[in-house]
Enzyme design. Sequence first.
Site, PDB file in Angstrom:
ATOM      1  N   HIS A  29     -93.087  65.637 -57.934  1.00  0.00           N
ATOM      2  CA  HIS A  29     -94.516  65.637 -58.269  1.00  0.00           C
ATOM      3  C   HIS A  29     -95.377  65.511 -57.016  1.00  0.00           C
ATOM      4  O   HIS A  29     -96.455  66.113 -56.931  1.00  0.00           O
ATOM      5  CB  HIS A  29     -94.840  64.499 -59.236  1.00  0.00           C
ATOM      6  CG  HIS A  29     -94.134  64.612 -60.551  1.00  0.00           C
ATOM      7  ND1 HIS A  29     -94.209  63.646 -61.518  1.00  0.00           N
ATOM      8  CD2 HIS A  29     -93.336  65.592 -61.062  1.00  0.00           C
ATOM      9  CE1 HIS A  29     -93.487  64.009 -62.568  1.00  0.00           C
ATOM     10  NE2 HIS A  29     -92.943  65.184 -62.304  1.00  0.00           N
ATOM     11  N   HIS A  41     -95.984  71.894 -66.900  1.00  0.00           N
ATOM     12  CA  HIS A  41     -95.325  70.839 -66.124  1.00  0.00           C
ATOM     13  C   HIS A  41     -94.031  71.350 -65.496  1.00  0.00           C
ATOM     14  O   HIS A  41     -93.678  70.959 -64.379  1.00  0.00           O
ATOM     15  CB  HIS A  41     -95.025  69.605 -66.978  1.00  0.00           C
ATOM     16  CG  HIS A  41     -94.423  68.497 -66.172  1.00  0.00           C
ATOM     17  ND1 HIS A  41     -95.178  67.628 -65.421  1.00  0.00           N
ATOM     18  CD2 HIS A  41     -93.127  68.149 -65.948  1.00  0.00           C
ATOM     19  CE1 HIS A  41     -94.388  66.785 -64.786  1.00  0.00           C
ATOM     20  NE2 HIS A  41     -93.132  67.088 -65.090  1.00  0.00           N
ATOM     21  N   ASP A  79     -92.955  71.089 -61.585  1.00  0.00           N
ATOM     22  CA  ASP A  79     -91.650  70.696 -61.051  1.00  0.00           C
ATOM     23  C   ASP A  79     -91.060  71.778 -60.157  1.00  0.00           C
ATOM     24  O   ASP A  79     -90.501  71.491 -59.087  1.00  0.00           O
ATOM     25  CB  ASP A  79     -90.671  70.425 -62.202  1.00  0.00           C
ATOM     26  CG  ASP A  79     -90.901  69.092 -62.890  1.00  0.00           C
ATOM     27  OD1 ASP A  79     -91.616  68.234 -62.344  1.00  0.00           O
ATOM     28  OD2 ASP A  79     -90.359  68.921 -64.009  1.00  0.00           O
ATOM     29  N   HIS A 117     -84.241  70.895 -62.901  1.00  0.00           N
ATOM     30  CA  HIS A 117     -84.098  70.495 -61.500  1.00  0.00           C
ATOM     31  C   HIS A 117     -82.811  71.012 -60.862  1.00  0.00           C
ATOM     32  O   HIS A 117     -82.824  71.445 -59.708  1.00  0.00           O
ATOM     33  CB  HIS A 117     -84.179  68.976 -61.378  1.00  0.00           C
ATOM     34  CG  HIS A 117     -85.516  68.425 -61.738  1.00  0.00           C
ATOM     35  ND1 HIS A 117     -86.657  68.727 -61.015  1.00  0.00           N
ATOM     36  CD2 HIS A 117     -85.905  67.613 -62.745  1.00  0.00           C
ATOM     37  CE1 HIS A 117     -87.693  68.108 -61.573  1.00  0.00           C
ATOM     38  NE2 HIS A 117     -87.259  67.437 -62.621  1.00  0.00           N
TER      39      HIS A 117
END
Length: 292
Positions: free
Chosen positions: A88, A246, A250, A273
Site C-alpha cells: 500500500h 484495490h 496492490d 500477491h
Amino acid sequence: MTVNPALETIVRKQRTLKDVAVFSGIGIHTGKEVGLRFCPAKEGTGIVFKRIDLVGQPIIPATIEYVQDTARSTTIGINDVRIHTVEHVLSAVKAYQIDNLCIEITSIEPPVGNGSSDVFVEMIEKVGIRTQEQAIPVVKLKHPVYLSEGDIHLVALPFDGYRISYTLSYPGSSFLRGQFHSVIVNEENFKKEIAPCRTFSLYKEISALMDRGLIKGGSLDNAVVIKDEVILSKGGLFFPDEMARHKILDLIGDLSLVGYDFHAHIIAIRSGHLTNFLFAKELLKHITMESH
C-alpha cells in the site's frame, strides 16, 4: 543489472520529496502503534525501508530480490529482519513517480490507515515532490510478457504509458463474482480512483486469520468484510467495484518491486500477491536480459 540495450527507453529526471513526511497509526496484523517517516533521498538511492526500531537500523531495498513472503500481503526482508504489507505504501510512491526515498519505520509493518493508500498520498502531497538533476530510464516493452497459473493470468503489452486493467472473479460471492476496472496510472487518477480503495476479505477468511493470531489491528475502520450477501464496512463501499480497484492498488505496489520504471498495459485476471511477484520477476527478466 542494466536495461537491455535492445529495448527502447526514454528518460526523465529522478524525483524525491521536498521534506520529511510523518504518519503514525496501528499495524493491521500486530495491532501495535507504528511510526512511519518518508525521508528525501539522493539520486540513485531507489526506494528503501529502514527499521529504525532495531539495532543498526537495517535497510531493506524495495526490490524483488528482497521479497520473502506473499501470503495475504507482500513481505520484504533480509535474513530475520522483515517488513510486512509494503504494497500500500509502495503503490502511492510508484503512482507519484518517486524514485528515491528512505521509508523509516518503527515496527514490522506500516500503519494500516483506513486499509488503502490514502494516508500515503496525503504524506506525499503535504510536503511535495522535488525534481532531481540525474535522469532515469523509462523502459518501453518491445514484446508482450505473460504469466498464467491455472485460472490466473497476467500480461504486459507494449503501450505508450502505464495502464492497468483488472478483472476480479470469485464465483462464490455475488459481490465478487465479476468486477472490472481499468485506469491510466498517474497522480491524478491514482488519488481519485485507486488510493481510497480499502483492503477486503471474506468473513470466513478473517476467522482463519484470527486463529493464526493475525489482523489484531483489523476492524471495519480499515477493511471491507463480505459476509454472505452483506457488505460490512465503515461508510459502505466507496465505489461499486472497490474490490477490483484495490486489487489494482496492490498490483501497482507489487510491480514497483521490478525496480525499473516501465511503460506497459498490464492486464490481470484474478491475480494476487504471489502471482504479482512471479510476474514482476518475468518483467525484470524481460527488461534486463531479453534479446531479440
